[in-house]
Design a protein around this motif. Structure first.
Motif, mmCIF file in Angstrom:
data_model
loop_
_atom_site.group_PDB
_atom_site.id
_atom_site.type_symbol
_atom_site.label_atom_id
_atom_site.label_comp_id
_atom_site.label_asym_id
_atom_site.label_seq_id
_atom_site.Cartn_x
_atom_site.Cartn_y
_atom_site.Cartn_z
ATOM 1 N N ARG A 115 0.837 -1.207 0.000
ATOM 2 C CA ARG A 115 0.000 0.000 0.000
ATOM 3 C C ARG A 115 0.869 1.253 0.000
ATOM 4 N N SER A 116 0.341 2.308 -0.592
ATOM 5 C CA SER A 116 1.108 3.543 -0.788
ATOM 6 C C SER A 116 1.174 4.408 0.464
ATOM 7 N N GLY A 117 0.218 4.260 1.352
ATOM 8 C CA GLY A 117 0.147 5.133 2.524
ATOM 9 C C GLY A 117 -0.902 6.208 2.362
ATOM 10 N N ASN A 118 -1.358 6.412 1.134
ATOM 11 C CA ASN A 118 -2.448 7.342 0.851
ATOM 12 C C ASN A 118 -3.756 6.560 0.972
ATOM 13 N N LEU A 119 -4.544 6.887 1.986
ATOM 14 C CA LEU A 119 -5.738 6.098 2.286
ATOM 15 C C LEU A 119 -6.728 6.081 1.130
ATOM 16 N N VAL A 120 -6.937 7.233 0.500
ATOM 17 C CA VAL A 120 -7.908 7.320 -0.598
ATOM 18 C C VAL A 120 -7.449 6.477 -1.783
ATOM 19 N N TYR A 121 -6.181 6.596 -2.134
ATOM 20 C CA TYR A 121 -5.639 5.830 -3.268
ATOM 21 C C TYR A 121 -5.701 4.329 -2.988
ATOM 22 N N ASP A 122 -5.296 3.938 -1.782
ATOM 23 C CA ASP A 122 -5.328 2.517 -1.422
ATOM 24 C C ASP A 122 -6.756 1.978 -1.395
ATOM 25 N N LEU A 123 -7.683 2.805 -0.936
ATOM 26 C CA LEU A 123 -9.076 2.389 -0.877
ATOM 27 C C LEU A 123 -9.637 2.154 -2.271
ATOM 28 N N GLN A 125 -7.953 1.286 -4.866
ATOM 29 C CA GLN A 125 -7.318 0.102 -5.433
ATOM 30 C C GLN A 125 -7.882 -1.196 -4.855
ATOM 31 N N ILE A 126 -8.091 -1.215 -3.550
ATOM 32 C CA ILE A 126 -8.440 -2.460 -2.872
ATOM 33 C C ILE A 126 -9.935 -2.758 -2.909
ATOM 34 N N THR A 127 -10.776 -1.727 -2.970
ATOM 35 C CA THR A 127 -12.230 -1.917 -2.851
ATOM 36 C C THR A 127 -12.812 -2.951 -3.822
ATOM 37 N N PRO A 128 -12.514 -2.893 -5.139
ATOM 38 C CA PRO A 128 -13.130 -3.889 -6.048
ATOM 39 C C PRO A 128 -12.768 -5.331 -5.685
ATOM 40 N N CYS A 129 -11.483 -5.581 -5.400
ATOM 41 C CA CYS A 129 -11.035 -6.945 -5.084
ATOM 42 C C CYS A 129 -11.573 -7.402 -3.732
ATOM 43 N N MET A 259 -27.292 1.165 0.553
ATOM 44 C CA MET A 259 -27.034 -0.124 1.188
ATOM 45 C C MET A 259 -25.749 -0.756 0.666
ATOM 46 N N TRP A 260 -25.458 -0.584 -0.622
ATOM 47 C CA TRP A 260 -24.277 -1.206 -1.220
ATOM 48 C C TRP A 260 -22.974 -0.530 -0.795
ATOM 49 N N VAL A 261 -23.061 0.685 -0.288
ATOM 50 C CA VAL A 261 -21.848 1.414 0.101
ATOM 51 C C VAL A 261 -21.113 0.691 1.227
ATOM 52 N N GLY A 262 -21.866 0.169 2.212
ATOM 53 C CA GLY A 262 -21.236 -0.496 3.348
ATOM 54 C C GLY A 262 -20.390 -1.687 2.954
ATOM 55 N N PRO A 263 -20.969 -2.700 2.275
ATOM 56 C CA PRO A 263 -20.157 -3.844 1.861
ATOM 57 C C PRO A 263 -19.011 -3.482 0.917
ATOM 58 N N GLY A 266 -16.962 -0.034 3.173
ATOM 59 C CA GLY A 266 -16.718 -0.247 4.599
ATOM 60 C C GLY A 266 -15.786 -1.403 4.887
ATOM 61 N N ASN A 267 -15.982 -2.536 4.201
ATOM 62 C CA ASN A 267 -15.114 -3.692 4.433
ATOM 63 C C ASN A 267 -13.675 -3.411 4.024
ATOM 64 N N ALA A 268 -13.506 -2.755 2.873
ATOM 65 C CA ALA A 268 -12.153 -2.435 2.405
ATOM 66 C C ALA A 268 -11.467 -1.448 3.343
ATOM 67 N N LEU A 269 -12.203 -0.452 3.812
ATOM 68 C CA LEU A 269 -11.637 0.535 4.718
ATOM 69 C C LEU A 269 -11.194 -0.108 6.027
ATOM 70 N N ALA A 270 -12.044 -0.969 6.593
ATOM 71 C CA ALA A 270 -11.696 -1.655 7.839
ATOM 72 C C ALA A 270 -10.479 -2.541 7.644
ATOM 73 N N LEU A 271 -10.400 -3.225 6.506
ATOM 74 C CA LEU A 271 -9.264 -4.102 6.234
ATOM 75 C C LEU A 271 -7.967 -3.317 6.137
ATOM 76 N N ILE A 272 -8.000 -2.172 5.462
ATOM 77 C CA ILE A 272 -6.787 -1.347 5.328
ATOM 78 C C ILE A 272 -6.321 -0.849 6.694
ATOM 79 N N ILE A 273 -7.239 -0.323 7.486
ATOM 80 C CA ILE A 273 -6.882 0.255 8.785
ATOM 81 C C ILE A 273 -6.303 -0.806 9.718
ATOM 82 N N TYR A 274 -6.984 -1.932 9.848
ATOM 83 C CA TYR A 274 -6.525 -2.963 10.784
ATOM 84 C C TYR A 274 -5.267 -3.667 10.274
ATOM 85 N N PHE A 275 -5.177 -3.877 8.963
ATOM 86 C CA PHE A 275 -3.975 -4.510 8.425
ATOM 87 C C PHE A 275 -2.770 -3.601 8.595
#
Length: 295
Positions: A115-123, A125-129, A259-263, A266-275
């Motif tokens: 990850r680059s360290g830029n939260l928006v950029y990483d989000l 990139q990671i969100t679709p996968c 409703m679709w925004v959360g899955p 939200g999941n990608a954001l939580a994964l980036i932060i905790y990882f």
């Protein structure tokens, strides 16, 4: 997760039988409940495996294994094994679970490590996968694993989810996407808080989200060995959105989009932060470039 499931099951077992005991005590105190009526009543109760004849190791063991969280004295059961369904669910689970692990290892993990360290950029990139892995996990677990478990135990209540993808708002989504958890929360959090603690309906709903937020944080904290409040916050903020959706009566299409925004995010954001926290605490000195090449 297994410890949480067993804890929820034990609470349901105790709470349900405690309620049945109080109802039986009240019935026995009735003057019309004479000796003959009592004898006939208990014979029927024994045949039907009703309280207190359900209090056996076999009964609790079966409840501990079946794919549900809410206890019943009598579950719907099938007479015979459906071997064709068992084979289909086994092959389906192996295929989809393997696909999820492969997709996570090849698509998500390398992006998390590099990850680059830029939260928006990483989000971005990671969100679709991450969303793809979440959908595959849902399909593998709710469609195949739970049904496979039900088939082996001849458990005939296989309503594990409804059409949550068509939900008109967040409230409908949380009711439909995980039926066993929803039924447990409805019976043992909402109803019990209303009956025993005299909570108002909005406060009882908030207590459901509060408990869910705590359990989500426990899962994240245990899985990543990091104690933070992000999982709790991410879940608890669902409550005001649910209330706003009901008060404002938003258009179903907008509510479904929301409703679709959360899955998705939200999941990608939580994964980036905790990882990120997990990586800094355990692999801060590792060469990221060499590790990313291996992945």
């Amino acid at each position: 997760v297994a410890q949480i499931i067993i804890t929820l099951k034990m609470h349901s077992y105790f709470a349900t039988n405690n309620l049945l005991d109080r109802q039986l005590t009240l019935l026995e105190s009735n003057p019309s409940f004479g000796a003959k009526v009592k004898d006939s009543f208990y014979k029927k109760m024994k045949v039907q495996n009703m309280y207190p004849f359900n209090l056996t190791v076999k009964d609790f063991g079966y409840f501990a294994m079946v794919p549900t969280l809410s206890y019943e004295t009598r579950f719907p059961v099938k007479k015979n094994f459906d071997w064709l369904a068992i084979v289909q669910y086994t092959l389906g689970f192996v295929f989809w679970f393997t696909s999820m692990c492969f997709a996570f290892a090849q698509l998500v993990l390398p992006q998390l490590v590099g990850r680059s360290g830029n939260l928006v950029y990483d989000l971005i990139q990671i969100t679709p996968c991450c969303f793809l892995c979440w959908l595959v996990f849902f399909y593998a677990y709710f469609k195949f694993q739970l049904n496979l478990c039900a088939e082996w135990l001849k458990f005939d209540d296989k309503r594990f989810y409804d059409d949550w993808w068509n939900s008109k708002d967040l409230a409908e989504f949380w009711k439909k996407w995980n039926i066993p958890v929803h039924e447990w929360c409805l019976r043992h959090v909402f109803v019990e808080s209303r009956y025993y603690l005299k909570f108002s309906s909005p406060l009882a709903v908030f207590s459901v989200f509060f408990l869910s937020a705590v359990l989500h944080e426990v899962i994240f904290s245990y899985g990543f060995s990091v104690l933070r409040a992000w999982g709790f916050i991410g879940m608890i903020i669902q409550f005001p959105f649910v209330v706003l959706g009901r008060v404002l009566k938003v258009h179903p299409k907008f509510g479904n989009l929301n409703m679709w925004v959360g899955p998705m995010i939200g999941n990608a954001l939580a994964l980036i932060i905790y990882f990120s926290e997990f990586w800094e605490n355990n692999y801060a000195g590792v060469d990221v470039n060499s590790l990313r090449t291996k992945l």
